[in-house]
Design an enzyme around this catalytic site. Structure first.
Site, PDB file in Angstrom:
ATOM      1  N   GLY A  43      30.541  13.763 -23.577  1.00 43.06           N
ATOM      2  CA  GLY A  43      29.605  13.494 -24.668  1.00 43.06           C
ATOM      3  C   GLY A  43      28.866  14.716 -25.163  1.00 43.06           C
ATOM      4  O   GLY A  43      27.937  14.597 -25.956  1.00 43.06           O
ATOM      5  N   LEU A  44      29.269  15.919 -24.717  1.00 45.22           N
ATOM      6  CA  LEU A  44      28.579  17.129 -25.168  1.00 45.22           C
ATOM      7  C   LEU A  44      29.400  17.914 -26.195  1.00 45.22           C
ATOM      8  O   LEU A  44      29.075  19.058 -26.508  1.00 45.22           O
ATOM      9  CB  LEU A  44      28.214  18.026 -23.976  1.00 45.22           C
ATOM     10  CG  LEU A  44      27.186  17.453 -22.999  1.00 45.22           C
ATOM     11  CD1 LEU A  44      26.801  18.483 -21.955  1.00 45.22           C
ATOM     12  CD2 LEU A  44      25.924  16.972 -23.710  1.00 45.22           C
ATOM     13  N   GLY A  45      30.462  17.308 -26.672  1.00 46.11           N
ATOM     14  CA  GLY A  45      31.198  17.910 -27.791  1.00 46.11           C
ATOM     15  C   GLY A  45      32.116  19.052 -27.407  1.00 46.11           C
ATOM     16  O   GLY A  45      32.349  19.958 -28.211  1.00 46.11           O
ATOM     17  N   SER A  46      32.669  19.020 -26.181  1.00 50.70           N
ATOM     18  CA  SER A  46      33.478  20.167 -25.736  1.00 50.70           C
ATOM     19  C   SER A  46      34.677  20.409 -26.652  1.00 50.70           C
ATOM     20  O   SER A  46      34.958  21.553 -27.019  1.00 50.70           O
ATOM     21  CB  SER A  46      33.934  19.996 -24.288  1.00 50.70           C
ATOM     22  OG  SER A  46      34.824  18.919 -24.194  1.00 50.70           O
ATOM     23  N   ALA A  60      35.199  19.661 -29.858  1.00 52.19           N
ATOM     24  CA  ALA A  60      34.809  20.202 -31.169  1.00 52.19           C
ATOM     25  C   ALA A  60      34.307  21.638 -31.030  1.00 52.19           C
ATOM     26  O   ALA A  60      34.556  22.476 -31.907  1.00 52.19           O
ATOM     27  CB  ALA A  60      33.727  19.322 -31.802  1.00 52.19           C
ATOM     28  N   ALA A  61      33.624  21.937 -29.933  1.00 51.02           N
ATOM     29  CA  ALA A  61      33.083  23.297 -29.762  1.00 51.02           C
ATOM     30  C   ALA A  61      34.204  24.306 -29.545  1.00 51.02           C
ATOM     31  O   ALA A  61      34.180  25.404 -30.113  1.00 51.02           O
ATOM     32  CB  ALA A  61      32.103  23.324 -28.597  1.00 51.02           C
ATOM     33  N   ASP A 104      30.229  15.303 -34.511  1.00 50.29           N
ATOM     34  CA  ASP A 104      30.361  16.404 -33.540  1.00 50.29           C
ATOM     35  C   ASP A 104      30.697  17.712 -34.242  1.00 50.29           C
ATOM     36  O   ASP A 104      30.037  18.735 -34.034  1.00 50.29           O
ATOM     37  CB  ASP A 104      31.465  16.097 -32.521  1.00 50.29           C
ATOM     38  CG  ASP A 104      31.004  15.161 -31.429  1.00 50.29           C
ATOM     39  OD1 ASP A 104      30.004  14.469 -31.631  1.00 50.29           O
ATOM     40  OD2 ASP A 104      31.660  15.108 -30.370  1.00 50.29           O
TER      41      ASP A 104
END
Ligand code: PMV
Length: 325
Positions: free
Chosen positions: A110-113, A115-116, A157
């Site tokens: 849920g921390l957007g790995s 997309a990052a 995201d």
């Protein structure tokens, strides 16, 4: 060598309902980062076309090292590279390059790995090609890769990560960066349970098909909370009530609605309850749910007690961040 980085993110309010047109608020988390490094490789001793020629993707955190031309069409990293060349109407380069991806953002939490990592890759490649991209362009390329990972992403995201600032987001509309009148402090606690967003989003979709009215009502209630939270965060106070108490209450209401949507789990509920019992003004899951991370709203006075309570309650990692700093 060309390098670019992108932050992780948290959804402050509105996950899941955002897929159905309700607003959501999200903020970058710079304490965790994905980094892409592009390194030109020396020519192959066997000459052009040798096995070491071409673009190599070195995804260190997932232990994968492969050639772009061998990657399948649904590989998000390969898609990020192909889409970036296509964006500039350029053929994929003949240069031999290694694209190394490294990330401190936990995967599927849920921390957007995803997309990052794609954001860092798109930016590094655009810089390498001497065609820097706007945030909106990066976001729209990464959105295409998000579709490969999540099926039907809202786009939140890629937006918050590409813009790198807190955003008020409504699917299909330009994001609105929002001001934070008084920066506030969050603890982000990881259940350690990986939970692919695609599954929870799919389950909510199936449940909504069975009970459309009930689900629409819950989505509207979540949207109302997100709108109220935006006003509160931008204004920074409410008459007769303390900011943290009001914002915390909105977070806890949002969590209760996410429970009703069926995307919480005992581990998230326990962390949220322990955080509140230890003095957090509010707590909620963040992201797809059924695992991943939760947020607790703290102050300098309550932070260490809440952190200790989260660790005692089984959090695998606790990250502190300040929204609006
Ligand atoms: O990628 P996650 O796990 O942070 O979740 C994204 C938020 C959802 O609203 C659940 C899905 C979406 O596409 O907006």
């Amino acid at each position: 060598m060309t390098t670019a980085s992108a932050p992780g993110k948290v959804i402050l309010f509105g996950e899941h309902a955002v897929v159905y047109g309700q607003p959501a608020l999200a903020a970058p988390v710079t304490q965790v980062q994905a980094t892409a490094t592009l390194t030109p490789l020396p020519p192959s001793p066997t000459g052009r076309g040798g096995r070491s020629e071409g673009i190599w993707i070195d995804a260190r955190d997932v232990g994968r090292h492969y050639r772009l031309e061998d990657a399948s069409s649904d590989d998000p990293l390969a898609a990020a590279i192909r889409l970036t060349f296509a964006h500039f109407n350029l053929p994929i380069t003949d240069d031999s390059l290694r694209m190394t991806l490294e990330s401190t953002i936990p995967i599927a939490s849920g921390l957007g790995s995803g997309a990052a990592v794609c954001t860092a890759l798109v930016r590094a490649l655009a810089n390498y090609l001497n065609h820097p991209l706007t945030n909106a362009e990066v976001s729209s390329i990464v959105f295409e890769t998000e579709k490969l990972l999540h099926g039907t992403p809202s786009g939140i995201d890629n937006t918050v990560i590409a813009y790198g600032q807190p955003v008020y987001f409504v699917k299909g509309q330009s994001p609105i960066p929002f001001n934070v009148a008084h920066p506030f402090q969050l603890l982000i606690a990881d259940t350690g349970l990986p939970s692919p967003t695609k599954i929870t989003v799919g389950d909510v979709r199936a449940a909504r098909e069975k009970e459309p009215e009930r689900y629409e009502q819950m989505f509207r209630a979540i949207g109302d909370i997100a709108r109220e939270a935006r006003t509160l965060i931008e204004i920074g106070q409410t008459p007769g009530a303390r900011f943290a108490e009001t914002l915390g209450a909105l977070m806890s209401c949002n969590h209760a609605l996410l429970q009703q949507l069926g995307v919480s789990c005992p581990e998230l509920d326990i962390l949220a309850e322990c955080a509140r019992a230890a003095g957090a003004a509010g707590a909620k899951l963040s992201g797809g749910g059924r695992g991943g991370n939760m947020l607790a709203l703290v102050t300098p006075e309550t932070e260490s007690a809440v952190r200790a309570a989260l660790e005692m309650a089984g959090a695998k990692r606790v990250i502190g961040t300040v929204v609006g700093e």
